[in-house]
Scaffold this active site. Structure first.
Site, PDB file in Angstrom:
ATOM      1  N   TYR A  50       0.842  -1.201   0.000  1.00 52.76           N
ATOM      2  CA  TYR A  50       0.000   0.000   0.000  1.00 52.76           C
ATOM      3  C   TYR A  50       0.875   1.248   0.000  1.00 52.76           C
ATOM      4  CZ  TYR A  50       1.000   0.506   5.038  1.00 52.76           C
ATOM      5  OH  TYR A  50       1.615   0.660   6.257  1.00 52.76           O
ATOM      6  N   CYS A  51       0.278   2.352  -0.456  1.00 52.46           N
ATOM      7  CA  CYS A  51       0.941   3.657  -0.422  1.00 52.46           C
ATOM      8  C   CYS A  51      -0.145   4.715  -0.242  1.00 52.46           C
ATOM      9  CB  CYS A  51       1.780   3.894  -1.679  1.00 52.46           C
ATOM     10  SG  CYS A  51       0.851   3.819  -3.228  1.00 52.46           S
ATOM     11  N   THR A  52       0.158   5.956  -0.504  1.00 54.45           N
ATOM     12  CA  THR A  52      -0.795   7.037  -0.239  1.00 54.45           C
ATOM     13  C   THR A  52      -2.006   6.986  -1.164  1.00 54.45           C
ATOM     14  OG1 THR A  52       1.018   8.444   0.501  1.00 54.45           O
ATOM     15  CG2 THR A  52      -1.085   9.529   0.007  1.00 54.45           C
TER      16      THR A  52
END
Length: 470
Positions: free
Chosen positions: A294-296
Site C-alpha cells: 500500500y501507499c498514499t
C-alpha cells in the site's frame, strides 16, 4: 495610459525580471504585443509594485478570451491503440511560452479555500514524448478556467495528479476528462477525506518518470499491474488472515511514522528508489507467497507491483486508491453507524492507525485518533508535521503547539529563531511600501533532501557541534 491588460502583462514582465528571467519577460512582451518600455534591471522582488485585484481581474478576462478551451477533443485513440493528441492552434508552443502563461494566470482571484475538494488520480499510459507539451498546454489553458489548482505531472508513462477543485465544478472537471481525454480511460478520481484547498497554484510539469525509481521501463512490463483490492476487500482480507502477511508500506519513513497498517513492514527509507530496493530484499525467495502493498494513493504500488509480477511473483495485491481511499471507507462506515446503530452491520474497526501523510499544505489527515509519533524538539506525543519557518532550514519536522509558539515556528535552533525574527521585522517594513509582497531570504536551503526529512539527525548533529565548542 496603458490599458489594464497591458498593465497586468507588464507587471508580470517586471516580476520575471525581478526573478532574473529576462529572456522570458522579453518573450512575454513580444508574444502579447505589449508596448516596450524601459524597466530598470536593478529591480528586486520587494520593489515590484502590485496592481490592484480589480485591474488584474480585468486584464485576466481580456487575456483569457483568446485562450478559451477548444470544442474539439484534445485526444483520441485509434482502433490499433495508437494515441493522437490534437495540435493546439497557438503560435510558439514551447515550454517557455507555457510557463509565461502559467505565471500570468496563477495570480487570478479564486473561490474561498473552504469551497474546494481535493482529488488525486493517475494512469500509466504510453504517450509520445513529442505530445507532452501539447497536453501541458491544454491543462494549463483549460483547468484555470475552472479555478483548479494543484500539481499535474505528465510523462511518456502517463499522468499523475493531485488537484483541488471548486466543489461546484467537480462534475464539470470529471466531464472534461471523459470528453477531452479518452486516452486516460482508467482514471479513478480519489477524493480526500477532508474538504478545502490544499494547493495555492496550478503546476503542470513534464517528467521523465511519474514516480522516480531509476529503473529502466524496458526491463519490465509496466502494464502487468497487480491485483487491485477495494478498501472493503482489503480490510476484510487482511482482517481474516490467521498470521501476519507480507504487507509492505511503499511510503517513506516520515510518512509511515505518523500512521500505518497493523503488522506492516515499514522500510526506513527516504526515497521511492530506496523503497524499491528494500521491497526486492523483503520479497526475495517468496515468489509463491501472497504479497500485499500500500501507499498514499496507489501509483507507487502499481509500479512496484508490476515490477514484482514481471519478475515471477504470482500473487501481488495492492490497496486500490491507497490509504486515502481506505481512510474514506472508514469515514463512511463510521457515518453509517452513527446514523442507525440498530440496523447497521457489524462495526468496522480500522486496521490503519494514525494519520495519512499528504504531499500538500495539509501534510496529513487523521484516520484514527491514535498518535504514533513524538515532537522532534521536546518528545511530547504529537503527529503534526510542519516545516521550519526559517526557509533556509526548512526541516520537515513534527512539532507540538508549545514548541511552535516557543521557537517562532522553527526547529528550535538559535540561528533559525534569529533569522525568522529578522525576516518578520523586514516584512513589516515591506508591507508599509508594497502591501502583499513577501520578504524572502534569497538563499538556497542549507539541507539536502535526505537530511531535510530527518530532523532528528540534523538536531542531533547540531547538539554535538554545540557540545564540541564547550
Amino acid at each position: 495610459m496603458l490599458s489594464s491588460t497591458r498593465h497586468g502583462l507588464l507587471n508580470t514582465a517586471c516580476r520575471l525580471i525581478a526573478a532574473n528571467t529576462r529572456t522570458q519577460s522579453a518573450q512575454l512582451l513580444r508574444l502579447l504585443n505589449a508596448t516596450p518600455i524601459h524597466i530598470p534591471l536593478h529591480l528586486t522582488r520587494s520593489s515590484v509594485p502590485l496592481i490592484s485585484r480589480a485591474a488584474f481581474s480585468s486584464s485576466h478576462n481580456s487575456f483569457s478570451s483568446s485562450l478559451a478551451p477548444t470544442s474539439d477533443r484534445h485526444s483520441s485513440v485509434s482502433p490499433d491503440g495508437a494515441v493522437h493528441i490534437t495540435t493546439p492552434n497557438v503560435v510558439g508552443l514551447d515550454k517557455v511560452t507555457l510557463k509565461l502563461m502559467r505565471d500570468h494566470v496563477q495570480q487570478t482571484p479564486q473561490p474561498p479555500s473552504k469551497a474546494y475538494v481535493t482529488l488525486s488520480f493517475y494512469q500509466f499510459r504510453p504517450i509520445n514524448a513529442d505530445d507532452l507539451v501539447k497536453i501541458q498546454y491544454y491543462f494549463l489553458n483549460d483547468l484555470r478556467e475552472m479555478d483548479v489548482v494543484g500539481r499535474i505531472y505528465v510523462s511518456a508513462e502517463g499522468i499523475n495528479a493531485q488537484v483541488s477543485c471548486p466543489k461546484h465544478r467537480v462534475e464539470e472537471f470529471k466531464k472534461y476528462y471523459s470528453t477531452h481525454w479518452p486516452i486516460f480511460d482508467k482514471i479513478r478520481f480519489n477524493p480526500a477525506m477532508s474538504e478545502g484547498k490544499a494547493f495555492k497554484k496550478l503546476h503542470v510539469r513534464i517528467k521523465g518518470q511519474l514516480v522516480a525509481d531509476g529503473i529502466d521501463n524496458s526491463t519490465f512490463d509496466l502494464y502487468n499491474e497487480p491485483t487491485y483490492l477495494t478498501p472493503e476487500e482489503w480490510h476484510n482480507e487482511l482482517s481474516s488472515l490467521s498470521k501476519p502477511p507480507i504487507l509492505i508500506d511503499m511510503r517513506n519513513h516520515y510518512e509511515s511514522s505518523i500512521g500505518h497498517f497493523e503488522n506492516s513492514i515499514r522500510p526506513d527509507v527516504t526515497t521511492f528508489k530506496e523503497n524499491i530496493d528494500a521491497m526486492l530484499d523483503i520479497c526475495k525467495g517468496k515468489e509463491d507467497q501472497d504479497i500485499y502493498m500500500y501507499c498514499t494513493g496507489g501509483i507507487r504500488c502499481t509500479r512496484s507491483g508490476a515490477l514484482l509480477k514481471s519478475n515471477g511473483f504470482k500473487s501481488v495485491k495492492m490497496l486500490q486508491g491507497g490509504v486515502t481511499a481506505y481512510g474514506r471507507y472508514i469515514q463512511d462506515q463510521t457515518a453509517v453507524e452513527a446514523v442507525d446503530t440498530a440496523t447497521s452491520p457489524k462495526k468496522v474497526s480500522s486496521i490503519y492507525k494514525g494519520k495519512n501523510f499528504t504531499f500538500d499544505k495539509r501534510l496529513g489527515e487523521p484516520i484514527t485518533d491514535e498518535v504514533l509519533a513524538k515532537c522532534h524538539i521536546c518528545g511530547t506525543a504529537c503527529d503534526t508535521y510542519c516545516n521550519c519557518s526559517n526557509m533556509t532550514c526548512n526541516l520537515l519536522m513534527i512539532s507540538c503547539p508549545s514548541c511552535l509558539a516557543k521557537h517562532e515556528g522553527t526547529c528550535g535552533s538559535g540561528s533559525c529563531v534569529d533569522m525568522v525574527r529578522t525576516m518578520n521585522d523586514r516584512q513589516k517594513e515591506i508591507e508599509k511600501l508594497y502591501p502583499g509582497m513577501k520578504a524572502r531570504p534569497g538563499v538556497k536551503p542549507m539541507h539536502e533532501h535526505r537530511l531535510r526529512v530527518r530532523p532528528s539527525v540534523v538536531l542531533d548533529m547540531r547538539k554535538k557541534r554545540a557540545e564540541a565548542k564547550l
